[in-house]
Motif scaffolding. Structure first.
Motif, PDB file in Angstrom:
ATOM      1  N   UNK A  30      33.047  33.626  53.968  1.00 45.32           N
ATOM      2  CA  UNK A  30      34.273  34.289  54.425  1.00 45.32           C
ATOM      3  C   UNK A  30      35.442  33.327  54.619  1.00 45.32           C
ATOM      4  N   UNK A  31      35.173  32.088  54.965  1.00 39.86           N
ATOM      5  CA  UNK A  31      36.223  31.087  55.174  1.00 39.86           C
ATOM      6  C   UNK A  31      35.803  29.785  54.492  1.00 39.86           C
ATOM      7  N   UNK A  32      35.518  29.923  53.221  1.00 37.31           N
ATOM      8  CA  UNK A  32      34.969  28.847  52.401  1.00 37.31           C
ATOM      9  C   UNK A  32      35.893  27.634  52.356  1.00 37.31           C
ATOM     10  N   UNK A  33      35.318  26.459  52.533  1.00 39.16           N
ATOM     11  CA  UNK A  33      36.076  25.197  52.479  1.00 39.16           C
ATOM     12  C   UNK A  33      36.260  24.682  51.063  1.00 39.16           C
ATOM     13  N   UNK A  34      35.775  25.431  50.093  1.00 35.18           N
ATOM     14  CA  UNK A  34      35.982  25.066  48.699  1.00 35.18           C
ATOM     15  C   UNK A  34      35.041  23.989  48.210  1.00 35.18           C
ATOM     16  N   UNK A  35      35.419  23.423  47.069  1.00 36.23           N
ATOM     17  CA  UNK A  35      34.610  22.389  46.415  1.00 36.23           C
ATOM     18  C   UNK A  35      34.346  21.193  47.314  1.00 36.23           C
ATOM     19  N   UNK A  36      35.339  20.826  48.098  1.00 34.13           N
ATOM     20  CA  UNK A  36      35.188  19.667  48.993  1.00 34.13           C
ATOM     21  C   UNK A  36      34.071  19.935  50.003  1.00 34.13           C
ATOM     22  N   UNK A  37      34.008  21.143  50.535  1.00 33.73           N
ATOM     23  CA  UNK A  37      32.952  21.492  51.478  1.00 33.73           C
ATOM     24  C   UNK A  37      31.577  21.440  50.844  1.00 33.73           C
ATOM     25  N   UNK A  38      31.449  22.028  49.660  1.00 37.33           N
ATOM     26  CA  UNK A  38      30.164  21.979  48.946  1.00 37.33           C
ATOM     27  C   UNK A  38      29.798  20.539  48.595  1.00 37.33           C
ATOM     28  N   UNK A  39      30.833  19.754  48.303  1.00 39.24           N
ATOM     29  CA  UNK A  39      30.609  18.382  47.865  1.00 39.24           C
ATOM     30  C   UNK A  39      29.958  17.474  48.903  1.00 39.24           C
ATOM     31  N   UNK A  40      30.098  17.786  50.183  1.00 35.80           N
ATOM     32  CA  UNK A  40      29.503  16.921  51.204  1.00 35.80           C
ATOM     33  C   UNK A  40      28.060  17.292  51.528  1.00 35.80           C
ATOM     34  N   UNK A  41      27.571  18.426  51.012  1.00 33.79           N
ATOM     35  CA  UNK A  41      26.224  18.896  51.357  1.00 33.79           C
ATOM     36  C   UNK A  41      25.143  17.843  51.097  1.00 33.79           C
ATOM     37  N   UNK A  42      25.109  17.183  49.925  1.00 33.98           N
ATOM     38  CA  UNK A  42      24.053  16.181  49.705  1.00 33.98           C
ATOM     39  C   UNK A  42      24.100  15.040  50.723  1.00 33.98           C
ATOM     40  N   UNK A  43      25.289  14.565  51.052  1.00 31.50           N
ATOM     41  CA  UNK A  43      25.406  13.480  52.026  1.00 31.50           C
ATOM     42  C   UNK A  43      24.935  13.936  53.403  1.00 31.50           C
ATOM     43  N   UNK A  44      25.376  15.117  53.829  1.00 26.56           N
ATOM     44  CA  UNK A  44      24.974  15.642  55.132  1.00 26.56           C
ATOM     45  C   UNK A  44      23.458  15.807  55.186  1.00 26.56           C
ATOM     46  N   UNK A  45      22.876  16.352  54.128  1.00 28.30           N
ATOM     47  CA  UNK A  45      21.420  16.531  54.080  1.00 28.30           C
ATOM     48  C   UNK A  45      20.696  15.186  54.182  1.00 28.30           C
ATOM     49  N   UNK A  46      21.216  14.166  53.513  1.00 30.42           N
ATOM     50  CA  UNK A  46      20.612  12.836  53.589  1.00 30.42           C
ATOM     51  C   UNK A  46      20.706  12.266  55.000  1.00 30.42           C
TER      52      UNK A  46
ATOM     53  N   UNK B 186      32.451  14.621  55.757  1.00 33.04           N
ATOM     54  CA  UNK B 186      33.409  15.580  56.328  1.00 33.04           C
ATOM     55  C   UNK B 186      34.338  16.075  55.227  1.00 33.04           C
ATOM     56  N   UNK B 187      34.823  17.306  55.400  1.00 34.34           N
ATOM     57  CA  UNK B 187      35.707  17.899  54.390  1.00 34.34           C
ATOM     58  C   UNK B 187      36.563  18.984  55.023  1.00 34.34           C
ATOM     59  N   UNK B 188      37.615  19.348  54.297  1.00 41.55           N
ATOM     60  CA  UNK B 188      38.502  20.425  54.712  1.00 41.55           C
ATOM     61  C   UNK B 188      39.044  21.129  53.474  1.00 41.55           C
ATOM     62  N   UNK B 189      39.522  22.323  53.678  1.00 42.97           N
ATOM     63  CA  UNK B 189      40.187  23.058  52.608  1.00 42.97           C
ATOM     64  C   UNK B 189      41.605  22.530  52.382  1.00 42.97           C
ATOM     65  N   UNK B 190      42.094  21.674  53.293  1.00 45.47           N
ATOM     66  CA  UNK B 190      43.446  21.116  53.232  1.00 45.47           C
ATOM     67  C   UNK B 190      43.335  19.593  53.159  1.00 45.47           C
ATOM     68  N   UNK B 191      43.486  19.037  51.971  1.00 42.39           N
ATOM     69  CA  UNK B 191      43.266  17.604  51.754  1.00 42.39           C
ATOM     70  C   UNK B 191      44.241  16.739  52.552  1.00 42.39           C
ATOM     71  N   UNK B 192      45.494  17.147  52.629  1.00 49.90           N
ATOM     72  CA  UNK B 192      46.470  16.375  53.402  1.00 49.90           C
ATOM     73  C   UNK B 192      46.099  16.350  54.890  1.00 49.90           C
ATOM     74  N   UNK B 193      45.722  17.496  55.432  1.00 51.05           N
ATOM     75  CA  UNK B 193      45.311  17.566  56.835  1.00 51.05           C
ATOM     76  C   UNK B 193      44.016  16.785  57.064  1.00 51.05           C
ATOM     77  N   UNK B 194      43.123  16.789  56.094  1.00 52.26           N
ATOM     78  CA  UNK B 194      41.876  16.018  56.152  1.00 52.26           C
ATOM     79  C   UNK B 194      42.190  14.534  56.332  1.00 52.26           C
ATOM     80  N   UNK B 195      43.066  14.013  55.484  1.00 50.68           N
ATOM     81  CA  UNK B 195      43.427  12.593  55.563  1.00 50.68           C
ATOM     82  C   UNK B 195      44.115  12.272  56.896  1.00 50.68           C
ATOM     83  N   UNK B 196      45.017  13.153  57.326  1.00 44.69           N
ATOM     84  CA  UNK B 196      45.719  12.957  58.602  1.00 44.69           C
ATOM     85  C   UNK B 196      44.726  12.916  59.758  1.00 44.69           C
ATOM     86  N   UNK B 197      43.765  13.839  59.769  1.00 44.60           N
ATOM     87  CA  UNK B 197      42.788  13.904  60.855  1.00 44.60           C
ATOM     88  C   UNK B 197      41.920  12.651  60.901  1.00 44.60           C
ATOM     89  N   UNK B 198      41.497  12.162  59.736  1.00 46.83           N
ATOM     90  CA  UNK B 198      40.715  10.921  59.712  1.00 46.83           C
ATOM     91  C   UNK B 198      41.505   9.768  60.323  1.00 46.83           C
TER      92      UNK B 198
END
Length: 177
Positions: free
Chosen positions: A21-37, A153-165
């Motif tokens: 319902x509030x999918x974070x997109x490709x970036x969200x899916x992309x972190x799954x392997x790292x999080x699982x590890x 970590x990931x976000x649907x908003x890449x600019x906000x992601x970088x700012x938050x880090x």
């Protein structure tokens, strides 16, 4: 105080699954392997893994700003399959339902961490600029040494992601690796 703790924030179907319902997109899916590890790594060391999980009432006021998501008891509020099956019988998996951005707001997370008294709190999850940021802010205000993994970590908003880090590192003093 030698224990490490991993906090996994909102790795839930409504945020990570492609039909969420509030999918974070490709970036969200992309972190799954790292999080699982990371989860596997903590499990191998028999360290606690805390799952901070959005769990909203169907009439939550947050839905005036965001689409309806992670309604308590619905499939969308569940851990993604990749993690759920992995930790199903892990005795040190702790689930903390939350209704706001911070994992501390009206939850028992503070008490859990007080009891565990970790040397370091490691953080992964979504969204970097929302729930991750506000939970890390609370961790740092409580003087927990905090490590945030950029690959976890990931976000649907890449600019906000970088700012938050950058905020977490320069203002809050979290280690960003």
């Amino acid at each position: 105080m030698s224990r490490n703790v991993l906090i996994v924030i909102d790795m839930l179907k409504d945020f990570i699954d492609t039909d969420g319902a509030l999918n974070c997109g490709e970036k969200g899916r992309g972190i799954v392997p790292f999080v699982a590890e990371k989860v596997k790594e903590f499990m191998a060391q028999k360290e606690p893994v805390i799952f901070v999980m959005d769990a909203h009432d169907p009439e939550d006021p947050e839905f005036s700003r965001f689409p309806v998501h992670c309604v308590y008891g619905t499939p969308g509020a569940g851990l993604i399959d990749e993690l759920a099956s992995m930790v199903e019988e892990y005795p040190f998996a702790i689930k903390v339902p939350k209704t706001r951005f911070s994992g501390f707001f009206r939850t028992n997370l503070n008490k859990i961490l007080e009891d565990l008294n970790p040397a370091v709190v490691h953080v992964v999850g979504v969204c970097t600029n929302i729930c991750v940021l506000y939970t890390v802010e609370e961790l740092r205000n409580r003087d927990y040494r905090t490590v945030v993994y950029t690959k976890g970590v990931a976000s649907f908003d890449e600019e906000a992601h970088r700012w938050a880090l950058k905020q977490m590192e320069t203002v809050l003093g979290a280690e960003i690796i």
